[in-house]
Design a protein around this motif. Sequence first.
Motif, short mmCIF file in Angstrom:
data_model
loop_
_atom_site.label_atom_id
_atom_site.label_comp_id
_atom_site.label_asym_id
_atom_site.label_seq_id
_atom_site.Cartn_x
_atom_site.Cartn_y
_atom_site.Cartn_z
N LEU A 1 -63.42 97.31 28.71
CA LEU A 1 -62.92 96.20 27.90
C LEU A 1 -64.03 95.40 27.25
CD1 LEU A 1 -60.07 94.95 30.27
CD2 LEU A 1 -59.88 96.45 28.27
N ASP A 2 -65.29 95.71 27.54
CA ASP A 2 -66.42 94.99 26.96
C ASP A 2 -67.13 95.90 25.98
OD1 ASP A 2 -68.50 93.39 26.31
OD2 ASP A 2 -69.37 93.28 28.32
N PRO A 3 -67.04 95.62 24.66
CA PRO A 3 -67.67 96.51 23.68
C PRO A 3 -69.18 96.51 23.74
CG PRO A 3 -66.84 94.54 22.62
CD PRO A 3 -66.35 94.49 24.03
N SER A 4 -69.77 95.59 24.45
CA SER A 4 -71.23 95.54 24.50
C SER A 4 -71.81 96.47 25.57
CB SER A 4 -71.69 94.11 24.80
OG SER A 4 -71.22 93.69 26.06
N CYS A 5 -70.95 97.12 26.40
CA CYS A 5 -71.46 97.97 27.48
C CYS A 5 -71.14 99.43 27.21
CB CYS A 5 -70.85 97.52 28.81
SG CYS A 5 -71.32 95.84 29.29
N ALA A 6 -69.95 99.85 27.58
CA ALA A 6 -69.61 101.27 27.49
C ALA A 6 -69.32 101.72 26.07
CB ALA A 6 -68.40 101.58 28.38
N ALA A 7 -69.18 100.78 25.15
CA ALA A 7 -69.02 101.10 23.73
C ALA A 7 -67.84 102.03 23.51
CB ALA A 7 -70.29 101.67 23.15
N LEU A 8 -68.12 103.23 22.99
CA LEU A 8 -67.04 104.12 22.57
C LEU A 8 -66.76 105.22 23.58
CD1 LEU A 8 -68.01 104.48 18.82
CD2 LEU A 8 -66.19 103.09 19.80
N ASP A 9 -66.92 104.93 24.86
CA ASP A 9 -66.61 105.94 25.87
C ASP A 9 -65.12 106.24 25.94
OD1 ASP A 9 -69.22 106.10 26.43
OD2 ASP A 9 -69.13 105.22 28.44
N PHE A 10 -64.30 105.38 25.39
CA PHE A 10 -62.86 105.60 25.40
C PHE A 10 -62.46 106.69 24.42
CE2 PHE A 10 -63.59 102.68 21.95
CZ PHE A 10 -62.72 103.11 20.96
N LEU A 11 -63.34 107.05 23.50
CA LEU A 11 -63.00 107.98 22.42
C LEU A 11 -63.50 109.38 22.78
CD1 LEU A 11 -61.71 107.95 19.56
CD2 LEU A 11 -64.04 107.75 18.66
N TYR A 12 -62.67 110.37 22.59
CA TYR A 12 -63.08 111.77 22.82
C TYR A 12 -62.37 112.65 21.82
CZ TYR A 12 -58.59 112.68 25.15
OH TYR A 12 -57.27 112.84 25.44
N MET A 13 -62.82 113.91 21.74
CA MET A 13 -62.26 114.87 20.80
C MET A 13 -61.50 115.94 21.56
SD MET A 13 -65.04 115.41 17.77
CE MET A 13 -63.72 116.00 16.71
N GLU A 14 -60.35 116.28 21.03
CA GLU A 14 -59.53 117.36 21.58
C GLU A 14 -59.66 118.59 20.71
OE1 GLU A 14 -55.57 115.88 21.89
OE2 GLU A 14 -55.78 115.45 24.04
N TYR A 15 -59.52 119.75 21.38
CA TYR A 15 -59.53 121.02 20.65
C TYR A 15 -58.45 121.92 21.23
CZ TYR A 15 -61.24 125.18 18.25
OH TYR A 15 -61.34 126.28 17.44
N GLN A 16 -57.62 122.46 20.37
CA GLN A 16 -56.53 123.34 20.78
C GLN A 16 -56.84 124.76 20.34
OE1 GLN A 16 -53.97 122.60 22.59
NE2 GLN A 16 -54.10 120.37 22.62
N PRO A 17 -57.49 125.55 21.21
CA PRO A 17 -57.77 126.94 20.82
C PRO A 17 -56.51 127.79 20.87
CG PRO A 17 -58.46 126.58 23.07
CD PRO A 17 -57.97 125.24 22.55
N PRO A 18 -56.49 128.95 20.25
CA PRO A 18 -55.34 129.86 20.40
C PRO A 18 -55.14 130.22 21.88
CG PRO A 18 -56.76 130.58 18.61
CD PRO A 18 -57.49 129.48 19.31
N ARG A 19 -53.90 130.51 22.21
CA ARG A 19 -53.60 130.73 23.62
C ARG A 19 -54.42 131.86 24.25
NH1 ARG A 19 -47.52 131.53 25.72
NH2 ARG A 19 -47.64 133.39 24.43
N PRO A 20 -54.64 133.00 23.58
CA PRO A 20 -55.50 134.01 24.23
C PRO A 20 -56.91 133.52 24.51
CG PRO A 20 -54.23 135.00 22.46
CD PRO A 20 -54.03 133.52 22.34
N LEU A 21 -57.40 132.57 23.72
CA LEU A 21 -58.76 132.07 23.92
C LEU A 21 -58.85 131.00 24.99
CD1 LEU A 21 -60.36 131.81 20.36
CD2 LEU A 21 -60.99 133.33 22.24
N ARG A 22 -57.70 130.62 25.58
CA ARG A 22 -57.77 129.59 26.63
C ARG A 22 -58.58 130.05 27.83
NH1 ARG A 22 -53.53 125.82 25.96
NH2 ARG A 22 -53.30 125.57 23.70
N VAL A 23 -58.71 131.38 28.00
CA VAL A 23 -59.50 131.88 29.12
C VAL A 23 -60.98 131.60 28.89
CG1 VAL A 23 -59.78 134.19 28.13
CG2 VAL A 23 -59.85 133.88 30.60
N LEU A 24 -61.39 131.47 27.62
CA LEU A 24 -62.79 131.16 27.30
C LEU A 24 -63.02 129.69 27.07
CD1 LEU A 24 -63.60 134.12 24.86
CD2 LEU A 24 -64.28 133.89 27.24
N VAL A 25 -62.04 129.03 26.49
CA VAL A 25 -62.16 127.60 26.18
C VAL A 25 -60.99 126.91 26.86
CG1 VAL A 25 -62.51 125.89 24.36
CG2 VAL A 25 -63.14 128.27 23.95
N GLY A 26 -61.10 126.76 28.15
CA GLY A 26 -60.06 126.14 28.92
C GLY A 26 -60.29 124.66 29.12
#
Length: 893
Positions: free
Chosen positions: A693-718
């Motif tokens: 809740l304090d922008p002066s410390c952890a900054a943008l740790d709340f933000l992340y990126m999602e990636y949806q690989p094709p289902r057969p590739l879930r074994v490599l990018v799970g």
Amino acid sequence: MNHAHDFPPDRVVAELPPLDAHFYVPRLADRPQNPIMDTLKLLNDLKAPPVQSTLLTWREIADRAANQPLFDSFHIGDAENLWQRVCDKGLVHGTNLRSWDTWQLSQKLNTMHSPYISEQPFHVFIASRHFVRPQLSNAATEIIYVEQSELLASLRLTLMGATSNFHVWNPQQECFILRGLHHGKSGILSIIGRDEAVTQSCISRFLTIGTLSRRLEVLVGSLGQSASPTQHAFCHALDSLLAFARAKVMDHLGEDGDEAPSLSAIWAVCEDIADMLTACADVCERGVDRSPDQYSPIPDNIDLLSAIYQHCFRHFEGSSATLVNAAIAFILTLTSRHYLQTICSAIAYSGSLQPPDRESKRDQSYEEKHEDLEFSDVMTQGYPSFISKPLRDSLTSAQKSLMILQDASPDHPLLSKPAHSSPIEWYWTENEVETAWSGETLESVTSEPSAPTTPGCMDANEGGVKYKPELLGLQAYDLEPGSHGTNPSLLGPVRMFMDNFPERLPSVVPTINDLTNLVFGPLAEQASILSQAVLDIFLTPLTSLSPTPTVDLHIHSHLTVLRSYQLLASHSFKSKLSAALFSDSEDWTSGGQRSAWSLATRGNKRGTSGLVSDDKVWPVGLSASLLEKDSWPPGGTDLGFFLRTVVVDAMEMMRPRMTNPRVTTPSAYEESEWRIGFAIRDLPGGKGRDKWLDPSCAALDFLYMEYQPPRPLRVLVGPEVLSKYQRIFAFNLRLLRVENVVRMLHRLSRSHKKPLFGTLVKANTLFLHFRFLAHTFVAQLCSYIYDTAIRGHFDSFLLKLSTSKGHNGHRFSDVFELARHHSEVLDNILIACLLRSGQKAAGDALRMCLETVVGLGTLAGELSRGRVEEYQAKSTLEELYSVFKRRVSRLVR
């Protein structure tokens, strides 16, 4: 040399007595020897009985009394009448061969019968035993005397496991007991002419065969229809061996009208049968030494197969009888057939394949299409002990690879038909092993656990009713009572297996382990073929696949997208993201001149003053647009839309310029528009919530990126791999903010006319020196992170994927090895960035160094806003400088 000092003075070694000879060999006289005459003279002098031939006829032996010597005594007169007396004695009926040595006897002439009582006639032996060890009278034990002929007459039923004239089956104890005993008494059967011990030793083998036959028969009937296919095959194998054992016993006993062989002959031929049934009962834990309350239930499929193989291994290694080895091998062959068929079908070796339902997949929703593959199969139950650890791993990988192949390329040639027409089976003979060694196909000699067909129509009563083929089973009711035995055709497969079984394993597979490796060798090859087929799909570019799949599964392309976004290796995305989320402006009132990619500019909003209120700390390095709603973490549709715009705009610059017009499948770069995106984590509870809740410390740790690989590739990018990407992305966001803070410090202090510390020269000099150290530290850290930690590991991994195959024809053994290697690469990046849990001390030191740089920027911002006086900022600056030097020293140490 004197050794007297080696012994204590009080101990004197006595001299050993001499060894004198107890015999004397007379010295031969120096004259010609005549052993015949010397012997005759010696006998005359000693008045010994005359020499008599030891060759007697059988009639003389039979008519001789028990205490009569072997030779009759007669005296020899003159030596000249020796040969005449021999002829008159009537000894010419024996052999006519005479030698000089036969007259010189090596034993006494008055030799009696053997001194061993066991070598005397039966009546003498039994009488001696009763005299030496008289039978104690026991009221609780009854002795039943039977004739040997009566025992032989009832022996047929006993060996078949049925009740006879002397033995009755006890269903509670599952054993045979003597017939006609009073309640509470035990009995002993004794053959007339033999004592009880000999009788019990003789009939114990027959009772063992009958008891084990009956116990195995009861076991087969108790399993019933509720047994699994493996247990059903096990029961069929036991039933076949029982029929074989009974038929073999009947062959030795003959028909009812034939003359029965002797009791000792039957006892001898039943030894192998008793050993065979004992081995079968040990597999079932139904041995003679066990009572019904000690029985163990028949285990499940995997445990049952392992138990059978362990018994087979022990008998082969212990060089058991051929009949025993053949019986255990027969049980293993039939019982494991269903399991081997399941394994072969699971890896497309043989059997029917069930392709996925494409029509049902088209009707699935978006979320169902992208669910992870669930590898729930028969392999999860475990493997029998005859499946080695490397083969277990190969089979598990192959089955998962088959599921991936069905999902990734339903039209693949491996899915059109199985590789072989029949599943693998155990083989034991020399010809079968040589055929398998040469790579040719095998034909099984064992039968399925089902009723065989009877060839042709059979006439009942020689010309009576003729039955149709489907009604041949009814012909048994037309036979005479007692004439319907086991159908010989039922014994055909087991008899052929037992008769053809070798005495020892072939020379090419001398041990059971070598035979197992040869039997399951084709499974390992099929597993390798399946694994390589899936691996080729993932490693082959989209333009080289034929037929072209519906989804781009080229792992190199997907990893390049992840490298560009998650690892911030794309300069265009990194610059746009930095301009959108961060700011290096020194103007805290309005955020300075906004970049073309800032949130306010892209949202067509006017810059308003007071984005950072006077009573709050300026979160240096962050874009002022993130603070417009005066809440943290920031949210709303504007932020989501803007971050999506950043992704799409950066994608346009990374998309390949050259495309193949013949390929209609969208590439990974084109699909990344909807496969990748930003998301906000849920706020943690407890101790870490305040930092979020304090922008002066952890900054943008709340933000992340999602990636949806094709289902057969879930074994490599799970999910686990994506979590590692997200940890690296969060660390990169911290670095981006610190970089902007360093640039903001340079902008604040670049004017010589208006320094931050206008009245304190030393403090200003310390500030400039601190700024230089912070800039150098951050620049070197960013260069190391992006060039060494990320590109040094990840780019080499991408190069390995794009290069030609290795020396053995394959780059990886299967797709799961590729997945492990991918995960290891990310682990190495995390280690290089000090982000692993085992590097907590070093990671905390690095994090505190970065927080110190942010603290320096916050101090400079507060000083430029006039919220802090110079004399107050001086002490804080000196403290931050000492803390920074101490933390950097701790980090590099």
